[in-house]
Design a protein around this motif. Structure first.
Motif, PDB file in Angstrom:
ATOM      1  N   ASN A   1       1.054   3.072  -5.116  1.00  0.00           N
ATOM      2  CA  ASN A   1       1.596   2.017  -5.836  1.00  0.00           C
ATOM      3  C   ASN A   1       2.578   2.125  -6.989  1.00  0.00           C
TER       4      ASN A   1
ATOM      5  N   THR B   1      -5.170  -9.454  -9.527  1.00  0.00           N
ATOM      6  CA  THR B   1      -5.278  -9.842  -8.203  1.00  0.00           C
ATOM      7  C   THR B   1      -4.062  -9.150  -7.162  1.00  0.00           C
ATOM      8  N   GLN B   2      -3.134  -8.828  -7.876  1.00  0.00           N
ATOM      9  CA  GLN B   2      -1.972  -8.127  -7.160  1.00  0.00           C
ATOM     10  C   GLN B   2      -2.682  -6.579  -6.784  1.00  0.00           C
TER      11      GLN B   2
ATOM     12  N   ASP C   1      -4.940  -7.458  -3.700  1.00  0.00           N
ATOM     13  CA  ASP C   1      -4.200  -7.688  -2.359  1.00  0.00           C
ATOM     14  C   ASP C   1      -3.625  -6.578  -1.926  1.00  0.00           C
ATOM     15  N   PHE C   2      -3.043  -5.564  -2.784  1.00  0.00           N
ATOM     16  CA  PHE C   2      -2.423  -4.389  -2.444  1.00  0.00           C
ATOM     17  C   PHE C   2      -3.200  -3.568  -1.414  1.00  0.00           C
TER      18      PHE C   2
ATOM     19  N   ALA D   1      -6.092  -4.926   0.109  1.00  0.00           N
ATOM     20  CA  ALA D   1      -6.870  -5.665   1.054  1.00  0.00           C
ATOM     21  C   ALA D   1      -5.867  -5.725   2.336  1.00  0.00           C
ATOM     22  N   LYS D   2      -4.464  -5.434   2.051  1.00  0.00           N
ATOM     23  CA  LYS D   2      -3.607  -5.326   3.157  1.00  0.00           C
ATOM     24  C   LYS D   2      -3.810  -4.133   3.874  1.00  0.00           C
ATOM     25  N   GLN D   3      -4.184  -2.982   3.647  1.00  0.00           N
ATOM     26  CA  GLN D   3      -4.386  -1.897   4.199  1.00  0.00           C
ATOM     27  C   GLN D   3      -5.710  -1.285   4.688  1.00  0.00           C
TER      28      GLN D   3
ATOM     29  N   LYS E   1     -12.391  -3.380   0.560  1.00  0.00           N
ATOM     30  CA  LYS E   1     -11.658  -4.244  -0.416  1.00  0.00           C
ATOM     31  C   LYS E   1     -12.034  -3.793  -1.691  1.00  0.00           C
TER      32      LYS E   1
END
Length: 294
Positions: free
Chosen positions: A207, A242-243, A246-247, A249-251, A257
């Protein structure tokens, strides 16, 4: 010893910090540096306009797993600097495995020609097949004879046939490449699954808003343990808890998570660049907290 054998000049620094190291490379025209993966990440994400690194030819990466995305990003930014990814222990006297990191490589290492290796189930002692994860055992002439004056500790890591139990979670692929995943004792046990902190750390570092990160276990009544991330934001960014979650969790799958996030100024590390996870766990569990939670 490499510097002595090669007849090179050896430069020692009091602290292994990014700016001090880059200044030394610029001033003394260093060609070779042993570094940790976190140092490589910092190089990729830093503005280096104030430093002349044209003399630098080789980085030896060790002390922690090196993500292939990190090595790929580094090669794109520094095409004239070669990364040699090395693995070894004090108990093996020298490198146990290593390889050059080519652009697009998947991070596998070639075992040293001096050593034998096997992957063993740490619970059952079963020798595992290629593709299966387990503890790496090594045997060969460079493996230590034991810890001086400590027979108990020696017996815990060396069996009667001379196999050294490294304590590292690893696997071999079908082409004979070795993959270092993480330390067994640092695994996070979440709902019966094993979560590898290094895997999540590599994703966090991909990121652009994150400069550094570490993942540790946090106790949970239902899951046993959950992954908790300590994150260093890039200066000027405002990425939120949260970001971050979420970053990730998508992967990853549900049990991997990130479920807690703390933002800090820097990740505590040893002089060799290894993350001091115990310090972070203690910080997370302290009351009142020793860190500022966002």
């Amino acid at each position: 010893m490499r510097a002595v054998i090669m007849g090179e000049t050896l430069l020692f620094l009091e602290t292994f910090e990014l700016e001090a190291t880059l200044e030394a490379v610029d001033k003394h025209k260093a060609t070779y540096i042993p570094v940790s993966p976190s140092f490589i990440v910092a190089l990729v994400k830093s503005d280096l306009t104030n430093y002349n690194l044209s003399s630098l030819r080789i980085l030896l990466s060790g002390g922690a797993p090196l993500g292939h995305n990190v090595s790929d990003n580094f090669r794109e930014k520094f095409p004239n600097i070669e990364i040699i990814n090395g693995y070894g222990l004090t108990e093996t006297s020298t490198l146990g495995a290593g390889t050059k990191c080519q652009l697009g490589s998947v991070g596998g290492l070639r075992l040293s020609s001096l050593l034998e290796a096997r992957i063993v189930d740490p619970v059952t002692g079963e020798i595992l097949s290629p593709g299966q994860r387990g503890e790496l055992w090594l045997r060969g002439p460079t493996v230590m004879k034991g810890y001086v004056g400590d027979e108990k500790a020696t017996a815990e890591v060396l069996d009667s046939d001379g196999w050294l139990k490294t304590g590292d979670l690893c696997s071999f692929d079908f082409d004979g490449f070795l993959f270092i995943l993480d330390r067994l004792k640092e695994m996070i046990k979440c709902n019966g699954y094993q979560v590898v902190p290094a895997e999540l750390e590599h994703l966090l570092l991909s990121n652009s808003d994150i400069v550094d990160a570490a993942v540790v276990p946090y106790p949970d009544e239902d899951a046993g343990q959950i992954p908790m991330a300590f994150v260093v934001r890039k200066h000027g960014t405002t990425i939120t808890e949260t970001q971050v979650m979420d970053f990730i969790a998508k992967q990853v799958g549900p049990y991997k998570k990130i479920q807690r996030v703390t933002f800090i100024d820097s990740i505590p590390k040893s002089v060799t660049g290894k993350i001091l996870r115990r310090e972070l766990v203690n910080y997370a569990l302290s009351t009142p907290p020793l860190l500022n939670y966002d």
